[in-house]
Design a protein around this motif. Structure first.
Motif, PDB file in Angstrom:
ATOM      1  N   HIS A 150     -29.183 -26.567 -27.941  1.00 43.15           N
ATOM      2  CA  HIS A 150     -29.401 -25.744 -29.066  1.00 43.15           C
ATOM      3  C   HIS A 150     -30.473 -26.633 -29.935  1.00 43.15           C
ATOM      4  N   THR A 151     -31.226 -27.226 -29.350  1.00 41.56           N
ATOM      5  CA  THR A 151     -32.526 -27.806 -30.009  1.00 41.56           C
ATOM      6  C   THR A 151     -33.631 -27.434 -29.492  1.00 41.56           C
ATOM      7  N   ARG A 152     -34.692 -27.007 -30.109  1.00 36.34           N
ATOM      8  CA  ARG A 152     -35.997 -26.471 -29.715  1.00 36.34           C
ATOM      9  C   ARG A 152     -37.100 -27.285 -30.182  1.00 36.34           C
ATOM     10  N   ILE A 153     -37.756 -28.030 -29.450  1.00 35.03           N
ATOM     11  CA  ILE A 153     -38.889 -29.072 -29.776  1.00 35.03           C
ATOM     12  C   ILE A 153     -40.044 -28.196 -30.204  1.00 35.03           C
ATOM     13  N   LYS A 154     -40.511 -28.504 -31.431  1.00 38.09           N
ATOM     14  CA  LYS A 154     -41.776 -27.790 -31.615  1.00 38.09           C
ATOM     15  C   LYS A 154     -42.980 -28.570 -31.414  1.00 38.09           C
ATOM     16  N   GLU A 172     -51.292 -43.743 -29.085  1.00 41.41           N
ATOM     17  CA  GLU A 172     -52.000 -44.476 -28.253  1.00 41.41           C
ATOM     18  C   GLU A 172     -51.694 -46.199 -28.457  1.00 41.41           C
ATOM     19  N   GLY A 173     -51.878 -46.229 -29.742  1.00 39.07           N
ATOM     20  CA  GLY A 173     -51.804 -47.842 -30.238  1.00 39.07           C
ATOM     21  C   GLY A 173     -50.507 -48.242 -30.159  1.00 39.07           C
ATOM     22  N   ARG A 174     -49.351 -47.605 -30.587  1.00 44.35           N
ATOM     23  CA  ARG A 174     -48.085 -47.854 -30.251  1.00 44.35           C
ATOM     24  C   ARG A 174     -47.430 -47.455 -28.892  1.00 44.35           C
ATOM     25  N   ARG A 175     -48.183 -46.672 -28.198  1.00 45.93           N
ATOM     26  CA  ARG A 175     -47.843 -46.251 -26.844  1.00 45.93           C
ATOM     27  C   ARG A 175     -46.330 -45.785 -26.890  1.00 45.93           C
ATOM     28  N   ILE A 176     -46.239 -44.797 -27.874  1.00 43.02           N
ATOM     29  CA  ILE A 176     -44.997 -44.047 -28.042  1.00 43.02           C
ATOM     30  C   ILE A 176     -45.178 -42.580 -28.283  1.00 43.02           C
ATOM     31  N   TRP A 177     -44.028 -41.761 -27.886  1.00 41.29           N
ATOM     32  CA  TRP A 177     -44.203 -40.504 -28.118  1.00 41.29           C
ATOM     33  C   TRP A 177     -43.382 -40.178 -29.137  1.00 41.29           C
ATOM     34  N   THR A 178     -43.614 -39.131 -30.222  1.00 38.46           N
ATOM     35  CA  THR A 178     -43.063 -38.522 -31.288  1.00 38.46           C
ATOM     36  C   THR A 178     -42.734 -37.043 -31.214  1.00 38.46           C
ATOM     37  N   PHE A 179     -41.316 -36.665 -31.171  1.00 35.23           N
ATOM     38  CA  PHE A 179     -41.241 -35.244 -31.158  1.00 35.23           C
ATOM     39  C   PHE A 179     -40.690 -35.004 -32.497  1.00 35.23           C
ATOM     40  N   ALA A 180     -40.795 -33.650 -32.663  1.00 35.04           N
ATOM     41  CA  ALA A 180     -40.330 -33.011 -33.862  1.00 35.04           C
ATOM     42  C   ALA A 180     -39.630 -31.473 -33.529  1.00 35.04           C
ATOM     43  N   ASP A 181     -38.473 -31.466 -33.953  1.00 33.31           N
ATOM     44  CA  ASP A 181     -37.589 -30.196 -33.570  1.00 33.31           C
ATOM     45  C   ASP A 181     -37.982 -29.225 -34.830  1.00 33.31           C
ATOM     46  N   GLU A 182     -37.524 -27.901 -34.588  1.00 38.11           N
ATOM     47  CA  GLU A 182     -37.689 -26.836 -35.602  1.00 38.11           C
ATOM     48  C   GLU A 182     -37.118 -27.151 -37.035  1.00 38.11           C
ATOM     49  N   SER A 183     -35.692 -28.124 -36.826  1.00 37.76           N
ATOM     50  CA  SER A 183     -35.216 -28.432 -38.200  1.00 37.76           C
ATOM     51  C   SER A 183     -36.027 -29.496 -38.995  1.00 37.76           C
ATOM     52  N   GLY A 184     -37.103 -30.186 -38.206  1.00 33.17           N
ATOM     53  CA  GLY A 184     -38.018 -31.098 -38.932  1.00 33.17           C
ATOM     54  C   GLY A 184     -37.338 -32.491 -38.386  1.00 33.17           C
ATOM     55  N   LYS A 185     -36.444 -32.613 -37.668  1.00 29.41           N
ATOM     56  CA  LYS A 185     -36.134 -33.893 -37.167  1.00 29.41           C
ATOM     57  C   LYS A 185     -36.919 -34.551 -36.185  1.00 29.41           C
ATOM     58  N   SER A 186     -37.082 -35.886 -36.251  1.00 32.87           N
ATOM     59  CA  SER A 186     -38.133 -36.550 -35.460  1.00 32.87           C
ATOM     60  C   SER A 186     -37.351 -37.408 -34.496  1.00 32.87           C
TER      61      SER A 186
END
Length: 327
Positions: free
Chosen positions: A56-60, A66-80
């Motif tokens: 029940h989590t939708r990724i927005k 590139e510098g940190r070589r990391i992905w950041t996701f945010a869901d519809e509630s604003g959580k990262s």
């Protein structure tokens, strides 16, 4: 509604868990959606996968640093969420798309995508529509039409077909406990057969070529495949069926004649036979009585290659096109 998978249950399971292969017993040669769901839940519970699954989590959004070589996701509630790896497994059917029909928002009856069918119809006996329409005759449409055509409360079922799809009999059957016990002793051979098959299924093409055998041999092989369950009708054909246009035309004509034999009205049968591609050149849905559904007096096929719905003065009308036009 009862939806069946087109892949044999025995090969549609995880080969790495030898213990579960012996514990789990399939009920049908081609499992229903409900049985497949129960199997998946059993796997998730047995291997403690729920702790790593967030429902029940939708990724927005997803952004790459590139510098940190990391992905950041945010869901519809604003959580990262941050992670090194991003594996997208959405597929191309994860979001339902309704037909882009002008005025569709004005339709006064119930309407929904088959994606939401389970939440709309909780039980078979809850269908209480005197009339219904199905738009589309793809794999899901074929199963939906077959099931809804059997519903006694529906007195009129209209099937709107833009493009005819090839389809062939599934021929599902029960797997008895005795038969399942025998299968459990042959899983190694079964998975090896899948691994050696170009398609990954339990079917291999016949090494002979269509035009190198006699008419009698060709017909006998096709008839044998047609009577068998599963994808053999698609994948067990002669080796040149999908590389030689002449060979494909012969086999397509064979399947087309089967449709003509099953559908009583000649005009309806011709509308249900694809004219723009040969059999097997696209994925072939399997069915259980789909073509026979059109023999029922309350089931009506609306071939949109011949009849196009048009909206005039706020009302829908049907307009005959000559020559036929493609939507």
């Amino acid at each position: 509604m009862v939806l069946e998978q087109n892949t044999e249950s025995l090969s549609y399971c995880y080969s790495f868990d030898k213990e579960l292969l012996q514990e789990w017993s399939w009920k049908q040669q081609f499992a229903t959606q409900a049985d497949t769901h129960e199997y998946i839940k059993r796997v998730a519970t047995k291997h403690d996968l729920y702790q790593d699954i967030q429902f029940h989590t939708r990724i927005k959004s997803a952004s790459w640093d590139e510098g940190r070589r990391i992905w950041t996701f945010a869901d519809e509630s604003g959580k990262s969420y941050r992670t090194r790896f991003f594996i997208s497994c959405l597929g191309f059917l994860s979001a339902p798309t309704l037909p882009n029909i002008p005025g569709i928002e004005d339709f006064a009856g119930q309407s929904f995508h088959t994606n939401a069918l389970a939440s709309k119809i909780r039980a078979h006996d809850e269908i209480r529509w005197p009339a219904a329409g199905v738009i589309g005759t793809g794999a899901t449409g074929i199963q939906t039409i077959t099931t809804v055509s059997k519903e006694p409360s529906i007195k009129s079922l209209s099937v709107f077909q833009r493009t005819a799809k090839w389809s062939a009999p599934l021929r599902n059957s029960e797997i008895t406990p005795e038969r399942m016990a025998k299968h459990k002793g042959s899983y190694e051979e079964l998975f090896q057969q899948c691994a050696e098959s170009p398609s990954g299924f339990l079917h291999n093409s016949d090494p002979r070529k269509s035009l190198e055998v006699t008419d009698e041999e060709r017909q006998a092989h096709w008839e044998k495949l047609y009577k068998e369950p599963g994808f053999g009708k698609w994948l067990g054909v002669f080796s040149d069926t999908y590389t030689d246009r002449r060979a494909n035309k012969l086999y397509s004509d064979f399947i087309a004649n089967k449709i003509r034999q099953r559908v009583h009205d000649p005009a309806t049968a011709e509308s249900l036979i694809p004219k723009n591609h040969g059999f097997g050149t696209r994925r072939v849905p399997l069915e259980s009585g789909y073509f026979e559904a059109f023999n029922k007096p309350h089931v009506h096929l609306i071939d949109l290659q011949k009849t196009v719905g048009q909206r005039r003065d706020g009302k829908w009308s049907r307009h005959q096109l000559n020559p036929p036009s493609t939507l």
